[in-house]
Design an enzyme around this catalytic site. Structure first.
Site, mmCIF file in Angstrom:
data_model
loop_
_atom_site.group_PDB
_atom_site.id
_atom_site.type_symbol
_atom_site.label_atom_id
_atom_site.label_comp_id
_atom_site.label_asym_id
_atom_site.label_seq_id
_atom_site.Cartn_x
_atom_site.Cartn_y
_atom_site.Cartn_z
ATOM 1 N N HIS A 18 0.840 -1.206 0.000
ATOM 2 C CA HIS A 18 0.000 0.000 0.000
ATOM 3 C C HIS A 18 0.880 1.263 0.000
ATOM 4 O O HIS A 18 0.634 2.211 -0.746
ATOM 5 C CB HIS A 18 -0.864 0.069 1.270
ATOM 6 N N LYS A 42 -18.159 -6.184 7.769
ATOM 7 C CA LYS A 42 -16.968 -7.045 7.682
ATOM 8 C C LYS A 42 -15.887 -6.506 8.620
ATOM 9 O O LYS A 42 -14.975 -5.800 8.187
ATOM 10 C CB LYS A 42 -16.476 -7.050 6.222
ATOM 11 N N ARG A 91 -1.673 -5.541 -8.551
ATOM 12 C CA ARG A 91 -0.558 -6.433 -8.275
ATOM 13 C C ARG A 91 -0.347 -7.436 -9.387
ATOM 14 O O ARG A 91 0.770 -7.774 -9.743
ATOM 15 C CB ARG A 91 -0.803 -7.209 -6.971
ATOM 16 N N SER A 128 -2.808 -7.757 2.710
ATOM 17 C CA SER A 128 -3.039 -7.663 4.155
ATOM 18 C C SER A 128 -3.423 -9.031 4.707
ATOM 19 O O SER A 128 -3.001 -9.408 5.803
ATOM 20 C CB SER A 128 -4.163 -6.658 4.448
#
Ligand code: PNS
Length: 159
Positions: A18, A42, A91, A128
């Site tokens: 990030h 969430k 990514r 993450s």
């Protein structure tokens, strides 16, 4: 005219991946708002205020970066701040399909452009979720997250 962009995410927690995108985006725009999602449905490992605090801490040296919270639609957040550009990191090809859908939806909903930055190859495998898994089983995450984040992970997962 000064151009502001928004870099949105969950940041649960913020990683060097990030940070790489945030740092590079901050050099291309006059101002960058890192927008941390409040997602009641969430819950993450970290509370929203912890996630925000960590992003603030690791971006403290970037003068044109602000960290804010958002909930609801990202396009509403952008409209309220008169921001027309969203910056996202890509990514791998596997990211692309979903990111394309979101970009097109955000364009349709709010006439907001999404600009993709390719993640630096050294971070292209990072997420993450994986960092949390490695940390949960006692692995070394110091190559993947800043020290303050590693510290929080260790205290949360191995109190
Ligand atoms: O770090 P993440 O979890 O991949 O970030 C996803 C995020 C926060 C960018 C995305 O879920 C989002 O924008 N959520 C806000 C709700 C919204 O606007 N949904 C419609 C997008 S098409």
């Amino acid at each position: 005219m000064a151009v502001t962009a928004v870099c949105p995410g969950s940041f649960d927690p913020v990683t060097y991946g990030h940070l790489d995108v945030i740092r590079r985006a901050a050099t291309r725009f006059d101002r960058l708002i890192v927008a941390c999602l409040r997602n009641e449905t969430k819950p993450g490992l970290f509370q929203l205020d912890e996630r925000v605090e960590l992003v603030r801490e690791v971006t403290a040296d970037l003068n044109n970066v602000d960290v804010e919270v958002f909930d609801g639609l990202l396009v509403d957040f952008c409209r309220d701040r008169a921001v027309g550009v969203i910056v996202k990191g890509l990514r791998a090809v596997s990211d692309f399909e979903y990111e394309l859908q979101m970009a097109q939806m955000n364009s349709r909903l709010g006439n907001v452009e999404t600009l993709f930055m390719t993640t630096s190859p050294v971070y292209s495998f990072l997420s993450s979720s994986l960092v949390k898994e490695v940390a949960r089983y006692g692995g070394d995450v110091s190559d993947f997250v800043p020290p303050a984040v590693a510290d929080h992970l260790s205290r949360r997962l191995h109190p």
